[in-house]
Design an enzyme around this catalytic site. Structure first.
Site, PDB file in Angstrom:
ATOM      1  NE  ARG A  54      -3.199   0.285   3.121  1.00  0.00           N
ATOM      2  CZ  ARG A  54      -2.634   0.175   4.356  1.00  0.00           C
ATOM      3  NH1 ARG A  54      -1.796   1.092   4.780  1.00  0.00           N
ATOM      4  NH2 ARG A  54      -2.929  -0.835   5.128  1.00  0.00           N
ATOM      5  CE1 TYR A 106     -14.366  13.315 -16.631  1.00  0.00           C
ATOM      6  CE2 TYR A 106     -14.201  13.224 -14.245  1.00  0.00           C
ATOM      7  CZ  TYR A 106     -14.441  12.604 -15.451  1.00  0.00           C
ATOM      8  OH  TYR A 106     -14.757  11.275 -15.468  1.00  0.00           O
ATOM      9  CG  ASP A 176      -7.556  17.794 -14.689  1.00  0.00           C
ATOM     10  OD1 ASP A 176      -6.877  17.140 -15.506  1.00  0.00           O
ATOM     11  OD2 ASP A 176      -8.609  17.357 -14.187  1.00  0.00           O
ATOM     12  CE  LYS A 201     -10.749   9.942 -18.587  1.00  0.00           C
ATOM     13  NZ  LYS A 201     -10.989  11.184 -17.862  1.00  0.00           N
TER      14      LYS A 201
HETATM   15  C1  LIG Z   1     -11.386  11.559 -16.542  1.00  0.00           C
HETATM   16  C2  LIG Z   1     -10.972  12.835 -15.922  1.00  0.00           C
HETATM   17  C3  LIG Z   1     -10.808  12.950 -14.535  1.00  0.00           C
HETATM   18  C4  LIG Z   1     -11.107  11.799 -13.576  1.00  0.00           C
HETATM   19  O1  LIG Z   1     -10.243  10.732 -13.765  1.00  0.00           O
HETATM   20  P1  LIG Z   1     -10.619   9.166 -13.541  1.00  0.00           P
HETATM   21  O2  LIG Z   1      -9.354   8.466 -13.903  1.00  0.00           O
HETATM   22  O3  LIG Z   1     -11.769   8.854 -14.430  1.00  0.00           O
HETATM   23  O4  LIG Z   1     -10.972   9.013 -12.094  1.00  0.00           O
HETATM   24  C5  LIG Z   1     -10.386  14.172 -14.031  1.00  0.00           C
HETATM   25  N1  LIG Z   1     -10.150  15.228 -14.845  1.00  0.00           N
HETATM   26  C6  LIG Z   1     -10.309  15.147 -16.181  1.00  0.00           C
HETATM   27  C7  LIG Z   1     -10.036  16.347 -17.024  1.00  0.00           C
HETATM   28  C8  LIG Z   1     -10.730  13.963 -16.770  1.00  0.00           C
HETATM   29  O5  LIG Z   1     -10.903  13.896 -18.100  1.00  0.00           O
END
Ligand SMILES: *Cc1c(COP(=O)(O)O)cnc(C)c1O
Length: 380
Positions: A54, A106, A176, A201
């Site tokens: 962990r 998001y 982000d 992504k």
């Molecule tokens: C998908 C996404 C998230 C969240 O991420 P997960 O891996 O789905 O938990 C946060 N910010 C953006 C811009 C995203 O596209």
């Protein structure tokens, strides 16, 4: 545990070689998966040792070293999802404190702010980072948080300018960077304090794994993030870390092809009589200043654009699959007003430009001419 490193290396050389580890004696060319929960200790060795997975594990550490160098940060801390990474940052704040966030966010991050943190007494204000955003700051403001390019309108915000304005008031800036990926944009070099990624992504890139990361330079944030991951447990498993690192090795190649395909498709759509407006980061001067290319995301407004016309066009597509998410090798199409942003009240959606005719594309790395043909037929 030491990994290979050379700061003179280019992006792809680092992506491929940085994770070469000295701990494995088999001389395997790719790192094995350390599918174990715990490690035997050596009582007479004072060197750092793995203990319980962990906390630290070799596959996670290899991914973190690679990610930190590609984002130009001192460290990376990876989590079981992008949302877990966002949550870990927010847990450093206390109830009563305040966040200034970008309007275009998001949906899951908006939900975390509104349905998890606000009911516990945290304050969040949303703004566009134009000339007047600093009026949203109050004495309890701790963080400035935004996405660039944003979702779904792909608006670009000047990271350097907003970071300077935030720092002169003692605030930390969180970017982000999911839509751009570390290949197209490095916010830490422009003054941001923390970069957060949904590695689900572009970084992993194959729509087959969920993961998140935070990258930074400041030691206080690093201690907080690592402590929290071990204490609360939003950890990333060894196989998922291995898959994400495998994806990351081809990030540069993929982002070049995503960008080429999207640039060509944006141009095609911009010249089409059924398209009212195209949103793409590379058409914005700040995008050209802080990004290396435009990336794989395009949004556009269909004309005329009521729901039945949008559905008619989307029903004729063969290569673009109707799905949420983005950043994978395959092309996806989504309809923000009824999918990702359906929870936003209609009046607010319309004010922000999320009109019924708005269509969002995650342009994949197929042959670009086939993607244009798909849209040419669907719009005819
Ligand atoms: C998908 C996404 C998230 C969240 O991420 P997960 O891996 O789905 O938990 C946060 N910010 C953006 C811009 C995203 O596209």
């Amino acid at each position: 545990m030491t990994h290979t490193s050379d700061t003179e290396w280019g992006f792809s050389t680092q992506a491929i070689h940085k994770s070469r580890s000295s701990i494995d004696q088999s001389r395997s060319v790719t790192m094995p998966i350390y599918q174990t929960s715990t490690y035997a200790r050596s009582v007479d060795d004072n060197a750092p040792q793995y203990e319980y997975a962990r906390g630290d594990s070799p596959n996670r550490e290899a991914l973190e070293d690679t990610l930190a160098s590609l984002e130009r940060g001192r460290y990376a801390v990876v989590f079981g999802s992008g949302m877990a990474a966002c949550d870990a940052i927010l847990r450093r704040l206390s109830p009563g404190e305040h966040i200034v966030a970008g309007h275009d966010l998001y949906g899951g991050v908006y939900r975390l702010f509104e349905q998890v943190y606000r009911p516990q007494g945290y304050h969040i204000d949303y703004c566009d980072f134009d000339g007047k955003w600093t009026s949203a700051i109050d004495p309890l403001t701790r963080l400035v948080w935004f996405e660039t390019p944003s979702n779904p309108l792909l608006q670009v915000t000047d990271i350097e300018k907003v970071s300077q304005e935030a720092h002169s008031r003692g605030l930390s800036v969180v970017i982000d960077n999911t839509f751009a990926s570390p290949y197209l944009q490095n916010p830490l070099t422009l003054g941001a304090d923390l970069v957060v990624h949904s590695m689900t992504k572009y970084i992993a890139g194959h729509s087959d794994v969920i993961g998140g990361a935070v990258i930074g330079n400041d030691r206080g944030w690093q201690d907080h993030l690592r402590f929290l991951r071990n204490a609360a447990g939003p950890t990333l498993g060894p196989f998922d870390a291995w898959l994400i690192l495998r994806g990351l090795k081809t990030l540069a190649l993929r982002m070049e092809q995503h960008s080429q395909n999207a640039e060509d498709l944006a141009e095609f759509l911009g010249n089409h009589s059924r398209v009212q407006e195209v949103y793409y980061p590379w058409t914005q001067p700040v995008g050209r200043k802080q990004m290396r290319r435009g990336g794989g995301m395009i949004s556009f407004v269909l004309k005329p654009g009521n729901i039945s016309q949008v559905h008619g066009v989307m029903g004729k597509l063969h290569l673009f699959q109707l799905a949420e998410s983005l950043g994978g090798v395959e092309s996806l199409v989504s309809h923000p007003a009824t999918m990702t942003h359906s929870a936003v009240p209609e009046a607010q959606r319309m004010r922000r430009g999320i009109v019924p005719g708005l269509i969002r594309l995650s342009v994949g790395i197929e042959d670009g001419k086939d993607l244009i043909t798909d849209w040419d037929k669907a719009l005819s």
